[in-house]
Design a protein around this motif. Sequence first.
Motif, PDB file in Angstrom:
ATOM      1  N   LEU A  32       0.751  -1.166  -0.057  1.00  0.00           N
ATOM      2  CA  LEU A  32       0.090   0.017  -0.033  1.00  0.00           C
ATOM      3  C   LEU A  32       0.930   1.233   0.016  1.00  0.00           C
ATOM      4  O   LEU A  32       0.457   2.281  -0.669  1.00  0.00           O
ATOM      5  N   ALA A  33       1.895   1.201   0.556  1.00  0.00           N
ATOM      6  CA  ALA A  33       2.949   2.372   0.605  1.00  0.00           C
ATOM      7  C   ALA A  33       3.289   2.609  -0.702  1.00  0.00           C
ATOM      8  O   ALA A  33       3.611   3.916  -0.860  1.00  0.00           O
ATOM      9  N   ARG A  34       3.674   1.564  -1.388  1.00  0.00           N
ATOM     10  CA  ARG A  34       4.108   1.722  -2.794  1.00  0.00           C
ATOM     11  C   ARG A  34       3.128   2.233  -3.497  1.00  0.00           C
ATOM     12  O   ARG A  34       3.361   3.281  -4.328  1.00  0.00           O
ATOM     13  N   GLU A  35       1.974   1.977  -3.643  1.00  0.00           N
ATOM     14  CA  GLU A  35       0.809   2.535  -4.269  1.00  0.00           C
ATOM     15  C   GLU A  35       0.396   3.947  -3.935  1.00  0.00           C
ATOM     16  O   GLU A  35       0.249   4.405  -4.989  1.00  0.00           O
ATOM     17  N   ILE A  36       0.481   4.073  -2.669  1.00  0.00           N
ATOM     18  CA  ILE A  36       0.178   5.581  -2.292  1.00  0.00           C
ATOM     19  C   ILE A  36       1.371   6.480  -2.899  1.00  0.00           C
ATOM     20  O   ILE A  36       1.022   7.505  -3.345  1.00  0.00           O
ATOM     21  N   GLY A  41       3.147  10.638  -7.033  1.00  0.00           N
ATOM     22  CA  GLY A  41       4.283  11.167  -7.801  1.00  0.00           C
ATOM     23  C   GLY A  41       5.701  10.921  -6.946  1.00  0.00           C
ATOM     24  O   GLY A  41       6.475  11.446  -7.431  1.00  0.00           O
ATOM     25  N   LEU A  42       5.800   9.845  -6.193  1.00  0.00           N
ATOM     26  CA  LEU A  42       6.978   9.576  -5.301  1.00  0.00           C
ATOM     27  C   LEU A  42       7.306   8.417  -5.719  1.00  0.00           C
ATOM     28  O   LEU A  42       6.728   7.462  -6.455  1.00  0.00           O
ATOM     29  N   GLU A  43       8.546   7.975  -5.332  1.00  0.00           N
ATOM     30  CA  GLU A  43       9.260   6.423  -5.835  1.00  0.00           C
ATOM     31  C   GLU A  43       8.684   5.591  -4.930  1.00  0.00           C
ATOM     32  O   GLU A  43       8.954   5.337  -3.673  1.00  0.00           O
ATOM     33  N   GLY A  44       7.943   4.469  -5.546  1.00  0.00           N
ATOM     34  CA  GLY A  44       7.250   3.505  -4.976  1.00  0.00           C
ATOM     35  C   GLY A  44       8.243   2.517  -4.438  1.00  0.00           C
ATOM     36  O   GLY A  44       7.876   1.828  -3.288  1.00  0.00           O
ATOM     37  N   ASP A  45       9.404   2.442  -4.828  1.00  0.00           N
ATOM     38  CA  ASP A  45      10.244   1.176  -4.255  1.00  0.00           C
ATOM     39  C   ASP A  45      10.813   1.662  -3.062  1.00  0.00           C
ATOM     40  O   ASP A  45      11.135   0.960  -2.183  1.00  0.00           O
ATOM     41  N   ARG A  46      11.034   3.101  -2.760  1.00  0.00           N
ATOM     42  CA  ARG A  46      11.499   3.527  -1.508  1.00  0.00           C
ATOM     43  C   ARG A  46      10.313   3.482  -0.575  1.00  0.00           C
ATOM     44  O   ARG A  46      10.633   3.109   0.595  1.00  0.00           O
ATOM     45  N   ALA A  47       9.307   3.639  -0.740  1.00  0.00           N
ATOM     46  CA  ALA A  47       8.028   3.695   0.052  1.00  0.00           C
ATOM     47  C   ALA A  47       7.934   2.140   0.405  1.00  0.00           C
ATOM     48  O   ALA A  47       7.618   1.673   1.687  1.00  0.00           O
ATOM     49  N   TYR A  48       8.113   1.224  -0.444  1.00  0.00           N
ATOM     50  CA  TYR A  48       7.997  -0.182  -0.166  1.00  0.00           C
ATOM     51  C   TYR A  48       9.074  -0.467   0.671  1.00  0.00           C
ATOM     52  O   TYR A  48       8.704  -1.381   1.637  1.00  0.00           O
ATOM     53  N   GLY A 120       7.724   9.162   4.314  1.00  0.00           N
ATOM     54  CA  GLY A 120       7.391   8.952   5.557  1.00  0.00           C
ATOM     55  C   GLY A 120       5.789   8.999   5.934  1.00  0.00           C
ATOM     56  O   GLY A 120       5.196   8.338   6.589  1.00  0.00           O
ATOM     57  N   MET A 121       5.381  10.282   5.061  1.00  0.00           N
ATOM     58  CA  MET A 121       3.771  10.272   5.314  1.00  0.00           C
ATOM     59  C   MET A 121       3.189   8.957   4.522  1.00  0.00           C
ATOM     60  O   MET A 121       2.051   8.731   5.088  1.00  0.00           O
ATOM     61  N   ALA A 122       3.643   8.626   3.312  1.00  0.00           N
ATOM     62  CA  ALA A 122       2.945   7.414   2.637  1.00  0.00           C
ATOM     63  C   ALA A 122       3.007   5.991   3.540  1.00  0.00           C
ATOM     64  O   ALA A 122       2.024   5.538   3.627  1.00  0.00           O
ATOM     65  N   LEU A 123       4.260   5.950   4.324  1.00  0.00           N
ATOM     66  CA  LEU A 123       4.182   4.826   5.192  1.00  0.00           C
ATOM     67  C   LEU A 123       3.307   4.932   6.538  1.00  0.00           C
ATOM     68  O   LEU A 123       2.626   4.132   6.564  1.00  0.00           O
ATOM     69  N   TYR A 124       3.098   6.077   6.953  1.00  0.00           N
ATOM     70  CA  TYR A 124       2.226   6.463   7.930  1.00  0.00           C
ATOM     71  C   TYR A 124       0.684   5.986   7.788  1.00  0.00           C
ATOM     72  O   TYR A 124      -0.022   5.290   8.302  1.00  0.00           O
ATOM     73  N   VAL A 125       0.509   6.685   6.765  1.00  0.00           N
ATOM     74  CA  VAL A 125      -1.045   6.492   6.234  1.00  0.00           C
ATOM     75  C   VAL A 125      -1.302   4.997   5.677  1.00  0.00           C
ATOM     76  O   VAL A 125      -2.342   4.548   5.985  1.00  0.00           O
ATOM     77  N   ALA A 126      -0.188   4.387   5.108  1.00  0.00           N
ATOM     78  CA  ALA A 126      -0.239   2.952   4.702  1.00  0.00           C
ATOM     79  C   ALA A 126      -0.667   2.132   6.080  1.00  0.00           C
ATOM     80  O   ALA A 126      -1.513   1.067   6.048  1.00  0.00           O
TER      81      ALA A 126
END
Length: 181
Positions: A32-36, A41-48, A120-126
């Motif tokens: 979900l972090a990757r998708e968010i 417009g962010l790098e999905g691999d870093r969020a993953y 960090g925001m993407a991870l928190y929300v995920a």
Amino acid sequence: MKSMVSTAELLEKVRALVRPERLEHILRVAALAREIAERNGLEGDRAYLAGLLHDAARDLEEEELLRLAPPENEVEAAHPLSLHGRAARALAQAWGVEDPEVLEAVEGHVYGVSPSNPIGMALYVADVSEPGRGVNAEIRGLALAGRLREAYAQAVRNKVAYLQGKGVPLHPRTLAVYHSL
């Protein structure tokens, strides 16, 4: 910034430390972090990667959490489980992860991160809205609609209200993030 270790190797390191149910949560959060991230417009691999690492220390014994992340304030001393984000960051660094934004995201998934850290925001929300939790679908929807900052602000507000409702003292970083939003 790339990690010095592969995602597959990190997955195995995390798998060795957590219960199967926790690993399922971790994998849902990472996806979900990757998708968010990608929808914003962010790098999905870093969020993953941040998602994969965020709860690596969640199932550790209290003594190990305290060793990896000594308490920095009264809230942490009274609630050692709140150290699992900082402990996971310490593990990630020991495993060769060097990306400062990813490391801050891992640490901050418990307390919140500065809005200047979109990973960090993407991870928190995920983490708070992954489908397996059965809550916060509206927050997930905002983030997937490209409204990450709005989703994050709502997630932090919800967490503060929840903790206050339970009578749990707020971490100073959570209060700082709450007031910054």
